[in-house]
Design a protein around this motif. Sequence first.
Motif, PDB file in Angstrom:
ATOM      1  N   LEU A   1       0.814  -1.211   0.000  1.00 58.05           N
ATOM      2  CA  LEU A   1       0.000   0.000   0.000  1.00 58.05           C
ATOM      3  C   LEU A   1       0.852   1.268   0.000  1.00 58.05           C
ATOM      4  O   LEU A   1       0.370   2.345  -0.371  1.00 58.05           O
ATOM      5  CB  LEU A   1      -0.937  -0.004   1.214  1.00 58.05           C
ATOM      6  CG  LEU A   1      -2.088  -1.014   1.135  1.00 58.05           C
ATOM      7  CD1 LEU A   1      -2.796  -1.134   2.477  1.00 58.05           C
ATOM      8  CD2 LEU A   1      -3.080  -0.605   0.049  1.00 58.05           C
ATOM      9  N   ALA A   2       2.114   1.143   0.394  1.00 54.30           N
ATOM     10  CA  ALA A   2       3.025   2.294   0.376  1.00 54.30           C
ATOM     11  C   ALA A   2       3.570   2.568  -1.020  1.00 54.30           C
ATOM     12  O   ALA A   2       4.159   3.623  -1.264  1.00 54.30           O
ATOM     13  CB  ALA A   2       4.180   2.066   1.349  1.00 54.30           C
ATOM     14  N   ALA A   3       3.376   1.624  -1.933  1.00 52.46           N
ATOM     15  CA  ALA A   3       3.840   1.780  -3.311  1.00 52.46           C
ATOM     16  C   ALA A   3       2.683   2.285  -4.180  1.00 52.46           C
ATOM     17  O   ALA A   3       1.512   2.152  -3.813  1.00 52.46           O
ATOM     18  CB  ALA A   3       4.362   0.444  -3.842  1.00 52.46           C
ATOM     19  N   PRO A   4       2.978   2.857  -5.347  1.00 50.39           N
ATOM     20  CA  PRO A   4       1.923   3.409  -6.221  1.00 50.39           C
ATOM     21  C   PRO A   4       1.211   2.334  -7.044  1.00 50.39           C
ATOM     22  O   PRO A   4       1.216   2.350  -8.275  1.00 50.39           O
ATOM     23  CB  PRO A   4       2.694   4.390  -7.109  1.00 50.39           C
ATOM     24  CG  PRO A   4       4.061   3.808  -7.209  1.00 50.39           C
ATOM     25  CD  PRO A   4       4.332   3.187  -5.857  1.00 50.39           C
ATOM     26  N   ILE A   5       0.586   1.388  -6.342  1.00 55.82           N
ATOM     27  CA  ILE A   5      -0.091   0.281  -7.013  1.00 55.82           C
ATOM     28  C   ILE A   5      -1.413   0.742  -7.629  1.00 55.82           C
ATOM     29  O   ILE A   5      -1.968   1.775  -7.260  1.00 55.82           O
ATOM     30  CB  ILE A   5      -0.344  -0.893  -6.041  1.00 55.82           C
ATOM     31  CG1 ILE A   5      -1.186  -0.442  -4.837  1.00 55.82           C
ATOM     32  CG2 ILE A   5       0.973  -1.488  -5.571  1.00 55.82           C
ATOM     33  CD1 ILE A   5      -1.532  -1.560  -3.870  1.00 55.82           C
ATOM     34  N   ALA A   6      -1.921  -0.053  -8.556  1.00 52.99           N
ATOM     35  CA  ALA A   6      -3.179   0.262  -9.231  1.00 52.99           C
ATOM     36  C   ALA A   6      -4.334   0.278  -8.235  1.00 52.99           C
ATOM     37  O   ALA A   6      -4.304  -0.400  -7.206  1.00 52.99           O
ATOM     38  CB  ALA A   6      -3.450  -0.762 -10.331  1.00 52.99           C
ATOM     39  N   VAL A   7      -5.365   1.035  -8.559  1.00 51.32           N
ATOM     40  CA  VAL A   7      -6.476   1.220  -7.624  1.00 51.32           C
ATOM     41  C   VAL A   7      -7.169  -0.096  -7.291  1.00 51.32           C
ATOM     42  O   VAL A   7      -7.592  -0.312  -6.150  1.00 51.32           O
ATOM     43  CB  VAL A   7      -7.482   2.255  -8.180  1.00 51.32           C
ATOM     44  CG1 VAL A   7      -8.135   1.759  -9.470  1.00 51.32           C
ATOM     45  CG2 VAL A   7      -8.537   2.597  -7.138  1.00 51.32           C
ATOM     46  N   ARG A   8      -7.293  -1.009  -8.249  1.00 48.39           N
ATOM     47  CA  ARG A   8      -7.948  -2.290  -7.952  1.00 48.39           C
ATOM     48  C   ARG A   8      -7.133  -3.085  -6.934  1.00 48.39           C
ATOM     49  O   ARG A   8      -7.684  -3.676  -6.006  1.00 48.39           O
ATOM     50  CB  ARG A   8      -8.145  -3.097  -9.234  1.00 48.39           C
ATOM     51  CG  ARG A   8      -9.158  -2.492 -10.204  1.00 48.39           C
ATOM     52  CD  ARG A   8      -9.354  -3.381 -11.423  1.00 48.39           C
ATOM     53  NE  ARG A   8     -10.297  -2.819 -12.376  1.00 48.39           N
ATOM     54  CZ  ARG A   8      -9.951  -2.064 -13.414  1.00 48.39           C
ATOM     55  NH1 ARG A   8      -8.669  -1.781 -13.624  1.00 48.39           N
ATOM     56  NH2 ARG A   8     -10.870  -1.586 -14.239  1.00 48.39           N
TER      57      ARG A   8
END
Length: 222
Positions: free
Chosen positions: A192-199
């Motif tokens: 969650l600290a990384a810029p992961i995709a919204v899904r």
Amino acid sequence: MRLLSVNVGLEEPIEGAKSSGKTGIFKRPTHGPVRVTKDGLAGDEISDKENHGGVDQAVYLFGSPDYEWWSEELGRELAPGTFGENLTVSGLESAGAYIGDRFSIGSAVLEVTAPRIPCVTLAVRMGDPAFLKRFRRAERPGLYCRVIRPGEVAAGDPVESGAYSGERVPAIELFRVFFEPDPDEVTLRRHLAAPIAVRAREMNERRLARVLERDAETRSIV
């Protein structure tokens, strides 16, 4: 690295996959420059917008080393676009990429947000009911990207990569954890600290909430 092929597809009928009976997975190489916007490639259609597409999964990349591996595994040559990718890139191994890494291609800049999670449409596309399990075991998922800077791309463009300076989460780790029934709190918080995709973010937030709720219940019992 170099861009080998730019692939787009229109909605086409497909049996045995989505209830709509249509898919955009059949991508074919284009000729000449193609515009890349925050929503994806010009001329490319997406049928299942609940699970595919959107600004965080606007462009799908697949690399030539993974194609070579699959060609040997399946015993046949595979044309660019077979996996439904928009951009086929020489030298790109998705297992070596990190969330947040960026690719400059033509005048566009892309940022890695997630690995591809296989769906039944891919199995139908490949003509193999067991392909989802094979795809998972292979751990060569390809990369979804958001568009940081819109632009134009064309086959033959050089591809330059830049490493993300924040929390370093390998895309393949996100892929593996997706299939884990009970990931731990530390791992979920890292993702969650990384810029992961919204899904992926929404799913991990739900999973983290369950972990915290379970831990709170355990402490209350003790």
